[in-house]
Every structure is written in structure tokens, then in C-alpha cells.
Motif scaffolding. Structure first.
Motif, PDB file in Angstrom:
ATOM      1  N   GLY A  39       6.566  15.911  -4.226  1.00 36.32           N
ATOM      2  CA  GLY A  39       6.290  16.850  -3.155  1.00 36.32           C
ATOM      3  C   GLY A  39       5.138  16.463  -2.248  1.00 36.32           C
ATOM      4  O   GLY A  39       4.784  17.224  -1.337  1.00 36.32           O
ATOM      5  N   GLU A  40       4.545  15.280  -2.454  1.00 39.76           N
ATOM      6  CA  GLU A  40       3.434  14.851  -1.618  1.00 39.76           C
ATOM      7  C   GLU A  40       3.951  14.226  -0.324  1.00 39.76           C
ATOM      8  O   GLU A  40       4.944  13.504  -0.322  1.00 39.76           O
ATOM      9  CB  GLU A  40       2.570  13.849  -2.372  1.00 39.76           C
ATOM     10  N   VAL A  41       3.253  14.498   0.780  1.00 37.79           N
ATOM     11  CA  VAL A  41       3.647  13.933   2.069  1.00 37.79           C
ATOM     12  C   VAL A  41       3.253  12.460   2.149  1.00 37.79           C
ATOM     13  O   VAL A  41       2.583  11.931   1.255  1.00 37.79           O
ATOM     14  CB  VAL A  41       2.972  14.706   3.231  1.00 37.79           C
ATOM     15  N   VAL A  42       3.668  11.788   3.208  1.00 34.06           N
ATOM     16  CA  VAL A  42       3.222  10.419   3.479  1.00 34.06           C
ATOM     17  C   VAL A  42       2.027  10.484   4.429  1.00 34.06           C
ATOM     18  O   VAL A  42       1.841  11.458   5.150  1.00 34.06           O
ATOM     19  CB  VAL A  42       4.350   9.574   4.101  1.00 34.06           C
ATOM     20  N   TYR A  43       1.212   9.423   4.424  1.00 32.55           N
ATOM     21  CA  TYR A  43       0.006   9.386   5.250  1.00 32.55           C
ATOM     22  C   TYR A  43       0.120   8.260   6.260  1.00 32.55           C
ATOM     23  O   TYR A  43       0.562   7.152   5.921  1.00 32.55           O
ATOM     24  CB  TYR A  43      -1.236   9.223   4.371  1.00 32.55           C
ATOM     25  N   GLU A  44      -0.270   8.529   7.506  1.00 27.71           N
ATOM     26  CA  GLU A  44      -0.069   7.582   8.588  1.00 27.71           C
ATOM     27  C   GLU A  44      -1.380   7.267   9.295  1.00 27.71           C
ATOM     28  O   GLU A  44      -2.218   8.149   9.502  1.00 27.71           O
ATOM     29  CB  GLU A  44       0.948   8.138   9.586  1.00 27.71           C
ATOM     30  N   SER A  45      -1.559   6.000   9.634  1.00 24.34           N
ATOM     31  CA  SER A  45      -2.763   5.552  10.318  1.00 24.34           C
ATOM     32  C   SER A  45      -2.454   4.249  11.028  1.00 24.34           C
ATOM     33  O   SER A  45      -1.633   3.447  10.560  1.00 24.34           O
ATOM     34  CB  SER A  45      -3.903   5.341   9.320  1.00 24.34           C
ATOM     35  N   ALA A  46      -3.110   4.010  12.149  1.00 23.06           N
ATOM     36  CA  ALA A  46      -2.974   2.738  12.842  1.00 23.06           C
ATOM     37  C   ALA A  46      -3.898   1.681  12.263  1.00 23.06           C
ATOM     38  O   ALA A  46      -3.857   0.529  12.677  1.00 23.06           O
ATOM     39  CB  ALA A  46      -3.287   2.928  14.330  1.00 23.06           C
ATOM     40  N   LYS A  47      -4.713   2.069  11.298  1.00 21.86           N
ATOM     41  CA  LYS A  47      -5.714   1.163  10.737  1.00 21.86           C
ATOM     42  C   LYS A  47      -5.192   0.440   9.500  1.00 21.86           C
ATOM     43  O   LYS A  47      -4.375   0.965   8.753  1.00 21.86           O
ATOM     44  CB  LYS A  47      -6.991   1.927  10.400  1.00 21.86           C
ATOM     45  N   THR A  48      -5.725  -0.766   9.304  1.00 17.67           N
ATOM     46  CA  THR A  48      -5.477  -1.529   8.090  1.00 17.67           C
ATOM     47  C   THR A  48      -6.812  -1.891   7.461  1.00 17.67           C
ATOM     48  O   THR A  48      -7.853  -1.854   8.115  1.00 17.67           O
ATOM     49  CB  THR A  48      -4.686  -2.814   8.380  1.00 17.67           C
ATOM     50  N   SER A  49      -6.781  -2.235   6.175  1.00 15.89           N
ATOM     51  CA  SER A  49      -7.991  -2.561   5.428  1.00 15.89           C
ATOM     52  C   SER A  49      -7.685  -3.622   4.385  1.00 15.89           C
ATOM     53  O   SER A  49      -6.526  -3.804   3.985  1.00 15.89           O
ATOM     54  CB  SER A  49      -8.535  -1.314   4.712  1.00 15.89           C
ATOM     55  N   LYS A  50      -8.718  -4.285   3.924  1.00 19.59           N
ATOM     56  CA  LYS A  50      -8.572  -5.169   2.773  1.00 19.59           C
ATOM     57  C   LYS A  50      -8.488  -4.299   1.529  1.00 19.59           C
ATOM     58  O   LYS A  50      -9.315  -3.419   1.318  1.00 19.59           O
ATOM     59  CB  LYS A  50      -9.751  -6.131   2.684  1.00 19.59           C
TER      60      LYS A  50
ATOM     61  N   ALA B 257      -8.298  -7.990  -6.371  1.00 21.37           N
ATOM     62  CA  ALA B 257      -9.098  -9.028  -5.700  1.00 21.37           C
ATOM     63  C   ALA B 257      -8.263  -9.952  -4.841  1.00 21.37           C
ATOM     64  O   ALA B 257      -8.722 -11.027  -4.441  1.00 21.37           O
ATOM     65  CB  ALA B 257      -9.850  -9.837  -6.758  1.00 21.37           C
ATOM     66  N   SER B 258      -7.052  -9.544  -4.492  1.00 23.12           N
ATOM     67  CA  SER B 258      -6.147 -10.429  -3.752  1.00 23.12           C
ATOM     68  C   SER B 258      -6.578 -10.646  -2.306  1.00 23.12           C
ATOM     69  O   SER B 258      -6.197 -11.631  -1.685  1.00 23.12           O
ATOM     70  CB  SER B 258      -4.723  -9.851  -3.770  1.00 23.12           C
ATOM     71  N   GLY B 259      -7.334  -9.691  -1.755  1.00 26.64           N
ATOM     72  CA  GLY B 259      -7.702  -9.774  -0.352  1.00 26.64           C
ATOM     73  C   GLY B 259      -6.598  -9.358   0.590  1.00 26.64           C
ATOM     74  O   GLY B 259      -6.703  -9.534   1.810  1.00 26.64           O
ATOM     75  N   ALA B 260      -5.525  -8.809   0.060  1.00 23.28           N
ATOM     76  CA  ALA B 260      -4.385  -8.399   0.880  1.00 23.28           C
ATOM     77  C   ALA B 260      -4.796  -7.327   1.890  1.00 23.28           C
ATOM     78  O   ALA B 260      -5.611  -6.443   1.588  1.00 23.28           O
ATOM     79  CB  ALA B 260      -3.274  -7.873  -0.014  1.00 23.28           C
ATOM     80  N   ILE B 261      -4.236  -7.399   3.084  1.00 20.15           N
ATOM     81  CA  ILE B 261      -4.459  -6.389   4.109  1.00 20.15           C
ATOM     82  C   ILE B 261      -3.373  -5.324   3.979  1.00 20.15           C
ATOM     83  O   ILE B 261      -2.177  -5.643   3.979  1.00 20.15           O
ATOM     84  CB  ILE B 261      -4.437  -7.008   5.511  1.00 20.15           C
ATOM     85  N   VAL B 262      -3.780  -4.079   3.875  1.00 22.04           N
ATOM     86  CA  VAL B 262      -2.854  -2.981   3.592  1.00 22.04           C
ATOM     87  C   VAL B 262      -3.087  -1.838   4.568  1.00 22.04           C
ATOM     88  O   VAL B 262      -4.147  -1.758   5.198  1.00 22.04           O
ATOM     89  CB  VAL B 262      -3.043  -2.476   2.138  1.00 22.04           C
ATOM     90  N   PRO B 263      -2.121  -0.928   4.717  1.00 20.62           N
ATOM     91  CA  PRO B 263      -2.371   0.278   5.495  1.00 20.62           C
ATOM     92  C   PRO B 263      -3.558   1.035   4.892  1.00 20.62           C
ATOM     93  O   PRO B 263      -3.616   1.229   3.670  1.00 20.62           O
ATOM     94  CB  PRO B 263      -1.070   1.077   5.353  1.00 20.62           C
ATOM     95  N   SER B 264      -4.503   1.440   5.714  1.00 19.12           N
ATOM     96  CA  SER B 264      -5.727   2.043   5.186  1.00 19.12           C
ATOM     97  C   SER B 264      -5.500   3.231   4.246  1.00 19.12           C
ATOM     98  O   SER B 264      -6.218   3.366   3.253  1.00 19.12           O
ATOM     99  CB  SER B 264      -6.649   2.452   6.339  1.00 19.12           C
ATOM    100  N   PRO B 265      -4.510   4.112   4.504  1.00 24.30           N
ATOM    101  CA  PRO B 265      -4.332   5.235   3.579  1.00 24.30           C
ATOM    102  C   PRO B 265      -3.873   4.827   2.186  1.00 24.30           C
ATOM    103  O   PRO B 265      -4.002   5.610   1.240  1.00 24.30           O
ATOM    104  CB  PRO B 265      -3.254   6.085   4.267  1.00 24.30           C
ATOM    105  N   TYR B 266      -3.319   3.616   2.054  1.00 23.03           N
ATOM    106  CA  TYR B 266      -2.758   3.186   0.773  1.00 23.03           C
ATOM    107  C   TYR B 266      -3.421   1.898   0.284  1.00 23.03           C
ATOM    108  O   TYR B 266      -2.831   0.835   0.310  1.00 23.03           O
ATOM    109  CB  TYR B 266      -1.252   3.001   0.901  1.00 23.03           C
ATOM    110  N   GLY B 267      -4.673   2.033  -0.113  1.00 21.82           N
ATOM    111  CA  GLY B 267      -5.388   0.896  -0.667  1.00 21.82           C
ATOM    112  C   GLY B 267      -6.668   0.545   0.052  1.00 21.82           C
ATOM    113  O   GLY B 267      -7.433  -0.291  -0.428  1.00 21.82           O
ATOM    114  N   GLY B 268      -6.949   1.188   1.177  1.00 22.64           N
ATOM    115  CA  GLY B 268      -8.187   0.936   1.900  1.00 22.64           C
ATOM    116  C   GLY B 268      -9.384   1.622   1.282  1.00 22.64           C
ATOM    117  O   GLY B 268     -10.526   1.318   1.618  1.00 22.64           O
ATOM    118  N   PHE B 269      -9.147   2.550   0.369  1.00 23.72           N
ATOM    119  CA  PHE B 269     -10.189   3.258  -0.366  1.00 23.72           C
ATOM    120  C   PHE B 269      -9.575   3.750  -1.662  1.00 23.72           C
ATOM    121  O   PHE B 269      -8.352   3.808  -1.807  1.00 23.72           O
ATOM    122  CB  PHE B 269     -10.759   4.427   0.446  1.00 23.72           C
TER     123      PHE B 269
END
Length: 420
Positions: free
Chosen positions: A258-269, A274-286
Motif C-alpha cells: 500500500g505504499e506509494v512510489v516516490y519521484e525526484s529529478a535528483k540522483t545520488s551515490k 560501497a559500489s558507488g552506483a548512482i541511483v534515484p535519490s528517493p531510493y538509496g540516496g539516504f
């Protein structure tokens, strides 16, 4: 008309600036969601409150928000409960009044209620040193022994994210400093922060601190002998019939039912490894897991307005003393505009009432709740926050307040039984 000041210390611009080190610029060529010609709605809208629906629809279409909720209570009765979906993307789920959203810093007053309940039950003294409670070393700064539970609650503990950064956004720095592998834990954050001097003398001024609420979550566990989440569910939520709330998870694959999805134009490491992968900020940026007490809960808007009733009168969760403590003025007094930060809530005295409010934001999340005079309480949740090029998100409170002043009659039917 209801009056409320936008909480400047929690504006989206300042929030994003605080996390700038781990929130890179907008990724070129990021896919944009497709938006429907009309907003799809769910839930109940009494005709007398149609103005609110118009406000929300305009707000989300102007800001390209695909998922939103609004819930309103009047004199303790739920009079409006709505879900909104504005997207043609089939991966964006239908939003019902009970869909779950990350509520970001609206989590703080939940933690504050838990602390007050522990004090009410004689398991905690609010004047106790946090260093004593948690066994923190004061070698790096002896002033740490002067940080009390009260000062954590009211953001006067001595940490200023504008000076030394927000510890909840410093995963990579902390891992490097401590020589540990990502993901870091709450204990790593505490070890890192405790090894550095405070930014100001505890109790001398206000500076919003997510880290302070992380410490409060650890105090809940220490004083209760339970996990933070279990204590909140059993002592704060269950007595008022709230069962949907839970702590959120970082990755999209770990989303709750029942959880919604989260949207952002930002990406983050990513902070998940420790892979350094760049991901959508809502899913792994914090890390949602580390944010828990200060920003990690999932809830629906109807859950939040039901929880707000705990502050309306003594009951099974908090007695009159504890409610008074939730809205108590801090030792530094009130701000120049007459408001103050109580325990997890901003507070203002108006004629015959103490108004309370708070906003919250993360990449992919904007939330707001207010409990105002004339028995009016609302919560609004969104799956996008203000970013470069978007309209101002903080105008929401003014839009709701203006609309409230134009309502001439209120429904008498209570919708709470539909959802609890």
C-alpha cells in the motif's frame, strides 16, 4: 480564519541545502513521468468542502505531483479523506485515503509522544543528560554532558547542520572516517558525531537537528527495553486504534504493502553499499532505516489526523502533564514572530488555543500537518518535494488556511469508522 506561519527553518530550500553534499544536481535526460489530463481521486468529499479538493488538484497539477492525500478533522470528527493520483504511468499506484507515504519530519512528534509517555510512566526524566543515558563519551566536547532530553526535543542540543552538516546525510563521510563499509548504522552515526565538538553551547539557541531525534529514538529503546518501533506501536498508536504506521525502508523493492512510489529529478551515490552506483535519490540516496525517529515513519493522512487527537485532551496515551510538555516553551523563549518549537512540533499561542504544526521533506516527499483553532486539523502528504525549477511547495499552508476561512458550514458525519 486559521492562522499559521510557515516554519522557515524547515523550508524545502534549506532542507535541500543541508543535504547538498549527498544530493547531486539534476541528472540530464532523467525520464519524466507522464501526467493524466485529469486528477483521479478516491475517498469522501462532502459538497461543503469541495473548495479543498480544488486547492489540492491545482497544487499537484502545477507541481507535477503524482500521488497525494488530504485528511481534515473538525472538532475531532474526520470530515474529509481523499487520495489523489495524477499520472498515466501504470507503475504509479492508485492512491486511497489509507495509502502509505513517507512522512519525513512529521515522525518527530511521534517520537516526542513516546518520550513523554516514558516520562509519564516514570521510566525517564526529561532533565537527564543524554551522555549519561546512552553512555556517550564527552572527551571530544565536555559540553555534551549538558545535552538533556529536553534539549534534544526542542532542538537546542548543540548541533547545527548549517555549520557542521546533517549527520543523517553524511553516510559516505562517516564510513570513510570510521573505516567501515556501507551501509552505516545508527551506532556508527553516534560514534562519529560524539567524536566531534558541538557547534554551540547546549541550551543557548535553536538549531534544527535530525541527529538529536536519532538519539531520542535510542533513548526510547534504552528506557523501555523494547525496539523503538515496537514501543511506539504498543504505547502510542495501538491505544488510539492506529495499526497502519510502520517504519519505512530505503529501497523500492522493500516498499510496504500500500505504499506509494516516490519521484525526484535528483540522483545520488547510493548509501546502501560501497559500489558507488548512482541511483534515484528517493531510493538509496539516504538511509530510511537510520532516519526512523526523526524521519522514517510511513503513514496515511487519516492516521496522522487521528493521532493529533491525542493532544486535544488527556486520554489513554498522554495525560494533561504530558500534553503540556509537548507544547512547552523552551528555555530560550519564543522566536521574534511569537512562535516556538515545543516537542516535535512548532507552537503558537492564539486566542484560546495553542496552534501546532510541522512540515517534512525528503527527496520524493513533502508533508505538512497542522492543528489549529476552531477544532480544525489537517494532514497533507505528497510523493515529490520542491526542487530546482518547481513552484514553491511551502505555500500549501496559506492555501489551506485561506480556504478554511471561506467554509460556511461543516459536515457532521464522522468518517473515522470507515478507516479504523
Amino acid at each position: 480564519m486559521a492562522h499559521i506561519d510557515p516554519p522557515q527553518s524547515l523550508s524545502r530550500r534549506r532542507l535541500l541545502a543541508a543535504g547538498a553534499a549527498t544530493l547531486p544536481a539534476i541528472a540530464l535526460g532523467s525520464p519524466r513521468p507522464a501526467f493524466a489530463a485529469t486528477v483521479q481521486t478516491s475517498g469522501v468529499l462532502p459538497a461543503a468542502l469541495a473548495r479543498y479538493d480544488t486547492v489540492l488538484k491545482t497544487y499537484i497539477t502545477d507541481r507535477k505531483i503524482s500521488c497525494a492525500q488530504l485528511a481534515i478533522t473538525k472538532n475531532g470528527k474526520l470530515v474529509l479523506a481523499r487520495g489523489y493520483r495524477y499520472s498515466d504511468d501504470p507503475s504509479v499506484p492508485t492512491v486511497s485515503p489509507t495509502s502509505l507515504f513517507r512522512i519525513a519530519s512529521l515522525s518527530k512528534h511521534i517520537t516526542a509522544m513516546a518520550i513523554m509517555r516514558l516520562a509519564q510512566d516514570g521510566k525517564l526524566s526529561l532533565g537527564t543528560s543524554v551522555a549519561t543515558l546512552l553512555g556517550l563519551s564527552t572527551t571530544a566536547d565536555p559540553r555534551l554532558k549538558n545535552v538533556t532530553v529536553w534539549r534534544l526535543l526542542q532542538h537546542t542540543g548543540g548541533w547545527d547542520r548549517d555549520l557542521s552538516g546533517d549527520q543523517l546525510y553524511k553516510d559516505h563521510d562517516i564510513a570513510k572516517s570510521l573505516g567501515v563499509t556501507l551501509p552505516i548504522t545508527r551506532d556508527h552515526i553516534v560514534q562519529y558525531a560524539s567524536g566531534r565538538p558541538l557547534d554551540f553551547a547546549p541550551g543557548s539557541r535553536f538549531a534544527y537537528s535530525n541527529y538529536g531525534y536519532l538519539l531520542l529514538g535510542l533513548i526510547v529503546e534504552k528506557a523501555s527495553g523494547m525496539s523503538y518501533e515496537s514501543y511506539v506501536k504498543q504505547r502510542i498508536l495501538a491505544p488510539v486504534g492506529i495499526t497502519r504506521l510502520r517504519l519505512g525502508r530505503t529501497l523500492k523493492a522493500q516498499a510496504a504493502p500500500g505504499e506509494v512510489v516516490y519521484e525526484s529529478a535528483k540522483t545520488s551515490k547510493t548509501v546502501t553499499d560501497a559500489s558507488g552506483a548512482i541511483v534515484p535519490s528517493p531510493y538509496g540516496g539516504f538511509s530510511m532505516e537510520n532516519r526512523g525517529p526523526g524521519g522514517g515513519w510511513l503513514a496515511s493522512a487519516v492516521d496522522l489526523v487521528r493521532l493529533a487527537r491525542v493532544l486535544d485532551a488527556p486520554g489513554t496515551v498522554l495525560n494533561s502533564t504530558s500534553i503540556g510538555r509537548m507544547v512547552a516553551k523552551p528555555e530560550i523563549g519564543v522566536s521574534p514572530n511569537g512562535s516556538w518549537y515545543g516537542a516535535g512540533l512548532y507552537v503558537r499561542q492564539v486566542t484560546g488555543h495553542l496552534n501546532t504544526w510541522h512540515s517534512g521533506g525528503l527527496p520524493g516527499t513533502y508533508t505538512y500537518t497542522a492543528r489549529l483553532q476552531n477544532g480544525f486539523t489537517y494532514a497533507a502528504l505528497f510523493n515529490r518535494t520542491e526542487e530546482t525549477g518547481t513552484p514553491d511547495f511551502d505555500v500549501l499552508s496559506s492555501l489551506i488556511n485561506d480556504t478554511t476561512g471561506k467554509i460556511t458550514s461543516w459536515p457532521t458525519t464522522d468518517l473515522f469508522p470507515r478507516y479504523f
